[in-house]
Design a protein around this motif. Sequence first.
Motif, PDB file in Angstrom:
ATOM      1  N   ASP A 183       0.876  -1.204  -0.002  1.00  0.00           N
ATOM      2  CA  ASP A 183      -0.006   0.165   0.081  1.00  0.00           C
ATOM      3  C   ASP A 183       0.705   1.094   0.029  1.00  0.00           C
ATOM      4  O   ASP A 183       0.406   2.431   0.043  1.00  0.00           O
ATOM      5  N   GLN A 184       2.165   1.107  -0.069  1.00  0.00           N
ATOM      6  CA  GLN A 184       3.113   2.246  -0.201  1.00  0.00           C
ATOM      7  C   GLN A 184       3.300   2.744  -1.740  1.00  0.00           C
ATOM      8  O   GLN A 184       3.687   2.090  -2.664  1.00  0.00           O
ATOM      9  N   MET A 185       2.774   3.943  -1.991  1.00  0.00           N
ATOM     10  CA  MET A 185       3.060   4.722  -3.433  1.00  0.00           C
ATOM     11  C   MET A 185       4.246   5.644  -3.321  1.00  0.00           C
ATOM     12  O   MET A 185       4.253   6.596  -2.156  1.00  0.00           O
ATOM     13  N   LEU A 186       4.997   5.859  -4.309  1.00  0.00           N
ATOM     14  CA  LEU A 186       6.153   6.848  -4.393  1.00  0.00           C
ATOM     15  C   LEU A 186       5.965   7.328  -5.637  1.00  0.00           C
ATOM     16  O   LEU A 186       6.025   6.624  -6.732  1.00  0.00           O
ATOM     17  N   ILE A 187       6.033   8.672  -5.636  1.00  0.00           N
ATOM     18  CA  ILE A 187       5.957   9.259  -7.009  1.00  0.00           C
ATOM     19  C   ILE A 187       7.439  10.322  -6.924  1.00  0.00           C
ATOM     20  O   ILE A 187       7.612  10.998  -6.049  1.00  0.00           O
ATOM     21  N   ILE A 188       8.182  10.079  -7.843  1.00  0.00           N
ATOM     22  CA  ILE A 188       9.296  11.007  -7.865  1.00  0.00           C
ATOM     23  C   ILE A 188       9.192  11.773  -9.242  1.00  0.00           C
ATOM     24  O   ILE A 188       9.116  11.298 -10.354  1.00  0.00           O
ATOM     25  N   THR A 189       9.535  12.974  -9.061  1.00  0.00           N
ATOM     26  CA  THR A 189       9.302  13.818 -10.252  1.00  0.00           C
ATOM     27  C   THR A 189      10.782  14.600 -10.649  1.00  0.00           C
ATOM     28  O   THR A 189      11.255  15.151  -9.777  1.00  0.00           O
ATOM     29  N   TYR A 190      11.175  14.436 -11.590  1.00  0.00           N
ATOM     30  CA  TYR A 190      12.250  14.962 -12.570  1.00  0.00           C
ATOM     31  C   TYR A 190      12.078  16.313 -13.111  1.00  0.00           C
ATOM     32  O   TYR A 190      10.989  15.970 -14.206  1.00  0.00           O
ATOM     33  N   THR A 191      12.666  17.486 -12.714  1.00  0.00           N
ATOM     34  CA  THR A 191      12.199  18.655 -13.523  1.00  0.00           C
ATOM     35  C   THR A 191      13.286  19.434 -14.019  1.00  0.00           C
ATOM     36  O   THR A 191      14.512  19.430 -13.516  1.00  0.00           O
ATOM     37  N   ARG A 192      13.035  19.934 -15.475  1.00  0.00           N
ATOM     38  CA  ARG A 192      14.375  20.791 -16.055  1.00  0.00           C
ATOM     39  C   ARG A 192      13.425  21.591 -17.146  1.00  0.00           C
ATOM     40  O   ARG A 192      12.515  21.216 -17.461  1.00  0.00           O
ATOM     41  N   PRO A 193      14.127  22.517 -17.610  1.00  0.00           N
ATOM     42  CA  PRO A 193      13.547  23.364 -18.498  1.00  0.00           C
ATOM     43  C   PRO A 193      13.454  22.476 -19.976  1.00  0.00           C
ATOM     44  O   PRO A 193      14.270  21.531 -19.990  1.00  0.00           O
ATOM     45  N   ASP A 194      12.424  22.607 -20.708  1.00  0.00           N
ATOM     46  CA  ASP A 194      12.426  21.872 -22.019  1.00  0.00           C
ATOM     47  C   ASP A 194      13.295  21.708 -22.765  1.00  0.00           C
ATOM     48  O   ASP A 194      13.686  20.773 -23.452  1.00  0.00           O
ATOM     49  N   LYS A 195      14.116  22.922 -22.997  1.00  0.00           N
ATOM     50  CA  LYS A 195      15.023  23.140 -24.111  1.00  0.00           C
ATOM     51  C   LYS A 195      16.737  22.710 -23.632  1.00  0.00           C
ATOM     52  O   LYS A 195      17.530  22.904 -24.213  1.00  0.00           O
ATOM     53  N   GLN A 196      16.543  22.721 -22.318  1.00  0.00           N
ATOM     54  CA  GLN A 196      17.953  22.573 -21.694  1.00  0.00           C
ATOM     55  C   GLN A 196      17.991  21.367 -20.586  1.00  0.00           C
ATOM     56  O   GLN A 196      16.960  21.123 -20.175  1.00  0.00           O
ATOM     57  N   GLY A 197      19.187  20.820 -20.741  1.00  0.00           N
ATOM     58  CA  GLY A 197      19.421  19.722 -19.590  1.00  0.00           C
ATOM     59  C   GLY A 197      19.260  18.363 -20.053  1.00  0.00           C
ATOM     60  O   GLY A 197      19.430  17.248 -19.095  1.00  0.00           O
ATOM     61  N   ALA A 198      18.750  18.124 -21.427  1.00  0.00           N
ATOM     62  CA  ALA A 198      18.530  16.782 -21.830  1.00  0.00           C
ATOM     63  C   ALA A 198      19.558  15.709 -21.639  1.00  0.00           C
ATOM     64  O   ALA A 198      19.354  14.550 -21.628  1.00  0.00           O
ATOM     65  N   GLU A 199      20.817  16.256 -21.681  1.00  0.00           N
ATOM     66  CA  GLU A 199      21.848  15.315 -21.506  1.00  0.00           C
ATOM     67  C   GLU A 199      22.037  14.612 -20.295  1.00  0.00           C
ATOM     68  O   GLU A 199      22.739  13.505 -19.770  1.00  0.00           O
ATOM     69  N   TYR A 200      21.150  15.121 -19.268  1.00  0.00           N
ATOM     70  CA  TYR A 200      21.144  14.617 -17.800  1.00  0.00           C
ATOM     71  C   TYR A 200      19.871  13.473 -17.601  1.00  0.00           C
ATOM     72  O   TYR A 200      20.103  12.876 -16.650  1.00  0.00           O
ATOM     73  N   ASP A 201      19.096  13.483 -18.717  1.00  0.00           N
ATOM     74  CA  ASP A 201      18.040  12.395 -18.555  1.00  0.00           C
ATOM     75  C   ASP A 201      18.371  11.148 -18.302  1.00  0.00           C
ATOM     76  O   ASP A 201      17.938  10.402 -17.611  1.00  0.00           O
ATOM     77  N   ALA A 202      19.408  10.717 -19.229  1.00  0.00           N
ATOM     78  CA  ALA A 202      20.082   9.149 -19.104  1.00  0.00           C
ATOM     79  C   ALA A 202      20.459   8.910 -17.663  1.00  0.00           C
ATOM     80  O   ALA A 202      20.120   7.824 -17.318  1.00  0.00           O
TER      81      ALA A 202
END
Length: 215
Positions: A183-202
């Motif tokens: 019954d334990q739920m966990l939501i992790i949210t990753y936030t960055r600007p849409d046009k910058q920082g994509a190199e960190y997604d992996a």
Amino acid sequence: MKTIVRSILIFACAIALSSCSALAPKPTPTSTPTATSLPTSTSTPTLTPEPTNTPTSIPSDTPTLTATVESGYYSAPDNLYSLIPPKGWEPKDVGLNDPALLGPKAGGFTLNLTFARDTSAMGMDFYSAIAQDSIKAHLQNVTEISEDFLSTPDGLDYLRWEITDTQKGVLLRQIFYFYGAGDQMLIITYTRPDKQGAEYDAAVDQAMQTVRFNS
């Protein structure tokens, strides 16, 4: 669930509030400004029935315990869950029940991971579907990019949901990771600007493969 999703929407951008403001479009000055004119605050969508203005400070109802980083694993204050964070990302108390993980800057914005937990008997699949609908209903200009059901090497199932949305006039790329154990739920949210920082997604995706529940 309402409180959990409200936390997701308010704090992801509020963590880097000054950075968000720097990225937002700047107003064009008028030719005849008056001494009595004041800037109008923008509004940030929340999951309350009526939208409210962006909070000027991050509220904290109770003191947050210190998270631990041991043997490469970051653990929640009560050790409910842990993961191996991207290299160099550090925990910071931002007023939520659990600390956030703050990463490098991209386009003047501090990349961040926030953690929201809940309890529910409905199961992760049903829970995440309801949460997605609620998030879409209370964010602006939501565009869904992808939705993938995945599993960690340890066999923990999770949902990866990637969207773009607008907060405080800034177009953001957000990836929500939904996990459940009993019954334990966990939501992790990753936030960055849409046009910058994509190199960190992996690196973030790789960290999400290490999430585990410890109890």
